[in-house]
Design an enzyme around this catalytic site. Structure first.
Site, PDB file in Angstrom:
ATOM      1  N   ASP A 152       0.817  -1.219   0.000  1.00  0.00           N
ATOM      2  CA  ASP A 152       0.000   0.000   0.000  1.00  0.00           C
ATOM      3  C   ASP A 152       0.855   1.275   0.000  1.00  0.00           C
ATOM      4  O   ASP A 152       0.560   2.225   0.726  1.00  0.00           O
ATOM      5  CB  ASP A 152      -0.939   0.023   1.212  1.00  0.00           C
ATOM      6  CG  ASP A 152      -2.005  -1.055   1.161  1.00  0.00           C
ATOM      7  OD1 ASP A 152      -1.929  -1.910   0.261  1.00  0.00           O
ATOM      8  OD2 ASP A 152      -2.887  -1.053   2.026  1.00  0.00           O
TER       9      ASP A 152
ATOM     10  N   ASP B 217      -0.521  -4.483  -3.660  1.00  0.00           N
ATOM     11  CA  ASP B 217      -1.518  -3.415  -3.853  1.00  0.00           C
ATOM     12  C   ASP B 217      -0.900  -2.033  -3.666  1.00  0.00           C
ATOM     13  O   ASP B 217      -1.494  -1.146  -3.042  1.00  0.00           O
ATOM     14  CB  ASP B 217      -2.677  -3.591  -2.856  1.00  0.00           C
ATOM     15  CG  ASP B 217      -3.325  -4.958  -2.934  1.00  0.00           C
ATOM     16  OD1 ASP B 217      -3.273  -5.574  -4.008  1.00  0.00           O
ATOM     17  OD2 ASP B 217      -3.874  -5.412  -1.903  1.00  0.00           O
TER      18      ASP B 217
ATOM     19  N   ARG C  45      -5.761  -6.332  -8.885  1.00  0.00           N
ATOM     20  CA  ARG C  45      -6.978  -7.029  -8.474  1.00  0.00           C
ATOM     21  C   ARG C  45      -8.018  -5.989  -8.066  1.00  0.00           C
ATOM     22  O   ARG C  45      -7.681  -4.847  -7.731  1.00  0.00           O
ATOM     23  CB  ARG C  45      -6.693  -8.008  -7.339  1.00  0.00           C
ATOM     24  CG  ARG C  45      -6.006  -7.416  -6.108  1.00  0.00           C
ATOM     25  CD  ARG C  45      -5.692  -8.501  -5.095  1.00  0.00           C
ATOM     26  NE  ARG C  45      -5.002  -7.989  -3.906  1.00  0.00           N
ATOM     27  CZ  ARG C  45      -4.749  -8.717  -2.819  1.00  0.00           C
ATOM     28  NH1 ARG C  45      -5.143  -9.997  -2.761  1.00  0.00           N
ATOM     29  NH2 ARG C  45      -4.123  -8.192  -1.792  1.00  0.00           N
TER      30      ARG C  45
ATOM     31  N   TRP D 133     -10.523  -4.048  -5.797  1.00  0.00           N
ATOM     32  CA  TRP D 133     -10.746  -3.812  -4.361  1.00  0.00           C
ATOM     33  C   TRP D 133     -12.148  -3.244  -4.167  1.00  0.00           C
ATOM     34  O   TRP D 133     -12.518  -2.219  -4.746  1.00  0.00           O
ATOM     35  CB  TRP D 133      -9.692  -2.838  -3.836  1.00  0.00           C
ATOM     36  CG  TRP D 133      -9.802  -2.560  -2.361  1.00  0.00           C
ATOM     37  CD1 TRP D 133     -10.129  -3.435  -1.383  1.00  0.00           C
ATOM     38  CD2 TRP D 133      -9.577  -1.293  -1.719  1.00  0.00           C
ATOM     39  NE1 TRP D 133     -10.119  -2.813  -0.159  1.00  0.00           N
ATOM     40  CE2 TRP D 133      -9.773  -1.491  -0.330  1.00  0.00           C
ATOM     41  CE3 TRP D 133      -9.212  -0.026  -2.161  1.00  0.00           C
ATOM     42  CZ2 TRP D 133      -9.627  -0.469   0.608  1.00  0.00           C
ATOM     43  CZ3 TRP D 133      -9.053   1.000  -1.230  1.00  0.00           C
ATOM     44  CH2 TRP D 133      -9.265   0.771   0.131  1.00  0.00           C
TER      45      TRP D 133
END
Length: 666
Positions: free
Chosen positions: A489, A516, A578, A580
Site C-alpha cells: 500500500d 496493492d 486485483r 478492491w
C-alpha cells in the site's frame, strides 16, 4: 528500499532526436547570446535576464548583511483587502506575511499604517495597492520587507513642496534591516520614501518613483551610520532626492535609471543623486537622461562614479575621494549601463511573478514541513510554495482540506536529495494513520521530492502491515519528479467518498512496492514513470501492482501510460492488479488501463486476480499496446480496442467538468 534517480522516459525512437535537438538549442542559444553581447548590450542583458533570478524572495545588498532580512518568515500568511485587517496584522507583535489583495483605501486621508518588526507586506499579483495612506516604521522596528505594492495619491493639492502635511509613502526612523523592493510610489503628500535617523542595513531595489517632487531622502541625522543599497530603480518625472543621501556611512547606487526629470528652472533643488554631509557614495552603471545635476557631492562627502551614461544632462557631475568598495561587503551583478533603461522599464515596479506566490522555506524559516503547512491560511485562495531544502525529514505531514493551492517543492538537484519519511504501519492507526504524508486539500503539487514509509515488514509480525508513503483525497493533485517508497500500500489515491471523483496526475516519477502498492478510487494518471515491483522471495506470487476501487459511474480509474514496470522478481510471479471493494462495497468497480508501457518478465500471463470474493472479470481491466517480455497477450489479458483507446487518453481521464490540463504545464 532503493529507487531510481530522476529519469524521463522518452517515447521509443525519439531519444536521439531529443538529445540532438537539445544540444543544438544550447549551442545556438550560447552563440546567439554571444552575438547579442557583441552587438547590443541591451539585448544581451534582456536575454540574460530570462535565466537570471529577478524574482528571488531573498534580499541582497546591505539588507542581506548582519543576520539578513527575513521579514515575516516563520509567521503565518494572511491576505488582507481592507484597512482594518492591514492595520491589525501590520501592527501585531508576532511575525506575519501579509498579502495585500486589490486596492486598500486608507481613512482619514494621509493616515499611517504602523508596521512593526518581523513583517513582510507584499502585493498580490501586480495590483495590490495602498491609496491615501502611509506605511510607517517607528524607531526600533527591524526586519521588515515591503514588496510589490503601489502606494499612491495622498498629495495635497497646491502643496508641491509638502510643507503642510507629512504624507510619505513609506517613512522609517531609526530602524534596521529593511528591504523595499518592486514597488511603485507616486503622487504623495511629502516624500515618497523617507529613510531617517540612523536607519541601517537597508536595500531599495527595483522600485518606481514617479510624478513627484521629493523621491527618496536618506538621513536627518548628524551620525554617520546608515548603510544602504539602491539598485535598479526608475526615477521618472521626479524633481529632487533621487536620492539625497545625508551622512550615510555607505551608499551604493547601481543600475538606476533617472529620466524625464521635472524641469521647473530651479537651479539648485532640481537634481539627481546628492551625497551630502559625510556620505561615502559609490555610483555604478546608472543611466541619466534629461537630468540636471545628475550626481553631486558636498565637499565633506566622497563620491566615486564609474560606468554610468549621461544623456541630455546639465550641471554638476562630481566625483572625488575613495568612498568604499562595495564588493568588500557583498556580491552583486552589474548590468551594462546601456541596458539599464530597458531592464528597469521591464522589471521595476510591481510584478505579477513576484506577487503570484509566497515562498516558505524549510528549515530556514520554518523548522518542519508541517510548520510551514500550518502557516498557510485556511481557505487559501492564492499559491503558496513550501520550499524544502535537501535533507531527511522524519515526520508525518498533513495538508488538510482547508489549505489548498500549495506547491511542495524539494530544492535539491535530485528528488532523492529531499526525503520525507516515517515508519508507521496500519497496525498502529489504520491504513490512513500509517501514511507518512496525507494530502486532503485540492490543488496541491509536489515536485522533486521522495516520500517514504520505511516500516520493515520483514522484521515485525503484525496483522496490519500496510504502510503508506502517501495518501491523497484532494482533487487536482500533481506529482512531478517524485518517488514513493514502501512495500504494501505505498501510494493511495482516494477521494472523500465513493461517489466523489478526485483526480491525480503523476509524471516523471518512481513508485515501488509489492502488495496493492498503487490503489484507491481516485482517477489517477501515471505517465512517463518507473514502477518497481519488489521481490518478496516467492516463485509464484510476489504481489499486485494495483488495487483500484473506482466508483461504478466513473469511467476513468487508473491509467498507466508511456511508462516502464521493472522487477527482479522471478518470471511469472507478479500481478498487474486485483479489484478492491472496500467493506464489500458492490459499487466500487475497478477500472485500470495500462497502455504503451514496457512490462518485465515478472508479470504473469494471467495478470489479474480475484479479491475478497469479487471476480476480476467483473472489473474493468484492460491493456493497450504494451511491450516487453511480460506483455505477451493471452486469453486472460483483455486488450482495449483502438476505438476505445481514443477515448481513454490522459486528457479524457483528467478533464472532469473544469477542463483540468496539468499535463500542459511542462
Amino acid at each position: 528500499m532503493t529507487h531510481l534517480r530522476s529519469k524521463r522516459l522518452p517515447k521509443s525512437g525519439r531519444t536521439l532526436a531529443t538529445v540532438v535537438g537539445l544540444v543544438a538549442a544550447l549551442v545556438l542559444g550560447s552563440v546567439g547570446q554571444a552575438n547579442a553581447v557583441a552587438g547590443d548590450p541591451t539585448a544581451a542583458a534582456l536575454a540574460s535576464s530570462a535565466s537570471a533570478d529577478r524574482w528571488t524572495d531573498q534580499p541582497h545588498g546591505f539588507a542581506s548583511l548582519a543576520g539578513g532580512t527575513t521579514g515575516g518568515a516563520g509567521g503565518k500568511v494572511v491576505t488582507v483587502t481592507d484597512q482594518a485587517s492591514l492595520a491589525k496584522y501590520a501592527a501585531a507583535e508576532e511575525p506575519y506575511i501579509i498579502r495585500v489583495s486589490g486596492s486598500v483605501a486608507v481613512e482619514p486621508f494621509g493616515s499611517n499604517i504602523v508596521v512593526t518588526s518581523n513583517k513582510t507586506i507584499i502585493g498580490v499579483g501586480d495590483t495590490g495597492e495602498i491609496v491615501h495612506g502611509e506605511l510607517h516604521l517607528n524607531p526600533g522596528t527591524r526586519n521588515v520587507i515591503i514588496r510589490n505594492l503601489t502606494i499612491r495619491d495622498s498629495y495635497v493639492e497646491g502643496d508641491w513642496d509638502g510643507k503642510t502635511q507629512d504624507f510619505d509613502a513609506i517613512q522609517m526612523d531609526s530602524v534596521d534591516h529593511v528591504w523595499i523592493d518592486h514597488n511603485r510610489f507616486t503622487h504623495m503628500g511629502d516624500g515618497l520614501l523617507d529613510i531617517r535617523k540612523d536607519s541601517q542595513y537597508i536595500t531599495v531595489s527595483n522600485n518606481q518613483f514617479a510624478d513627484h517632487n521629493k523621491a527618496l531622502g536618506i538621513g536627518w541625522t548628524d551620525n554617520v551610520k546608515t548603510q544602504i543599497t539602491i539598485d535598479h530603480n526608475w526615477f521618472e518625472g521626479t524633481k529632487q532626492r533621487n536620492p539625497s543621501a545625508d551622512n550615510c556611512a555607505y551608499a551604493h547606487l547601481y543600475n538606476n535609471y533617472l529620466s524625464a526629470q521635472v524641469a521647473d528652472g530651479d537651479p539648485v533643488w532640481t537634481y539627481g543623486n546628492w551625497a551630502r554631509g559625510k556620505t561615502r557614495m559609490v555610483i555604478e552603471n546608472s543611466y541619466y537622461d534629461g537630468v540636471q545635476h545628475p550626481y553631486q557631492a558636498d565637499t565633506t562627502a566622497e563620491l566615486v562614479q564609474r560606468g554610468s551614461i549621461v544623456k541630455n544632462v546639465s550641471g554638476r557631475q562630481d566625483a572625488w575621494g575613495a568612498a568604499f568598495d562595495p564588493r568588500k561587503f557583498y556580491r552583486y551583478r552589474l548590468d551594462p549601463a546601456a541596458a539599464v533603461p530597458a531592464l528597469v522599464k521591464r522589471f521595476s515596479g510591481p510584478q505579477k511573478q513576484v506577487g503570484d506566490a509566497v515562498t516558505l522555506h524549510v528549515p530556514g524559516e520554518y523548522p518542519t514541513v508541517q510548520a510551514a503547512v500550518d502557516a498557510v491560511p485556511d481557505g487559501n485562495a492564492l499559491p503558496v510554495t513550501i520550499a524544502v531544502a535537501p535533507g531527511t525529514y522524519r515526520a508525518k505531514v498533513l495538508i488538510p482540506a482547508s489549505k489548498p493551492n500549495i506547491l511542495l517543492q524539494g530544492t535539491g538537484r535530485d528528488r532523492s536529495d529531499t526525503v520525507i519519511v516515517f515508519d508507521t504501519p496500519a497496525e498502529y492507526g489504520g491504513s490512513t494513520g500509517s501514511a507518512t504524508v496525507r494530502i486532503a486539500a485540492n490543488d496541491v503539487t509536489a515536485r522533486n521530492l521522495t516520500f517514504s514509509n520505511d516500516f520493515d515488514e520483514a522484521a515485525v509480525e503484525l496483522k496490519g502491515e500496510q504502510a503508506l508513503a502517501m495518501k491523497t483525497t484532494g482533487d487536482r493533485i500533481v506529482f512531478e519528479n517524485t518517488a514513493f517508497l514502501g512495500n504494501q500500500d505505498t501510494l493511495m489515491t482516494e477521494s472523500p467518498k465513493l461517489t466523489t471523483v478526485s483526480r491525480v496526475y503523476i509524471r516523471d516519477s518512481y513508485i515501488e512496492g509489492d502488495v496493492d502498492f498503487i490503489y484507491g478510487r481516485a482517477t489517477t494518471v501515471i505517465e512517463k514513470s518507473v514502477i518497481r515491483a519488489l521481490n518478496r522471495g516467492s516463485t509464484t506470487n510476489n504481489g499486485w501492482i494495483t488495487a483500484a476501487s473506482t466508483w461504478k459511474d466513473n469511467p476513468y480509474g487508473f491509467l498507466i501510460t508511456d511508462s516502464e514496470i521493472v522487477s527482479d522478481a522471478p518470471a511469472g510471479s507478479f500481478h498487474l492488479g486485483r479489484p478492491w471493494h472496500p467493506g464489500g462495497q458492490p459499487d466500487a468497480i475497478a477500472q485500470v488501463l495500462i497502455r504503451n508501457t514496457k512490462l518485465p518478465a515478472a508479470i504473469k500471463g494471467t495478470p489479474w486476480t480475484d479479491m475478497s470474493g469479487f471476480s476480476w472479470r467483473d472489473a474493468r481491466f484492460t491493456e493497450y499496446q504494451n511491450y516487453g517480455p511480460g506483455a505477451a497477450v493471452t486469453a486472460d489479458r483483455p486488450q482495449m480496442s483502438d476505438e476505445d483507446a481514443r477515448t481513454h487518453t490522459i486528457a479524457r481521464y483528467l478533464q472532469g467538468t473544469d477542463g483540468w490540463k496539468p499535463y500542459d504545464c511542462r
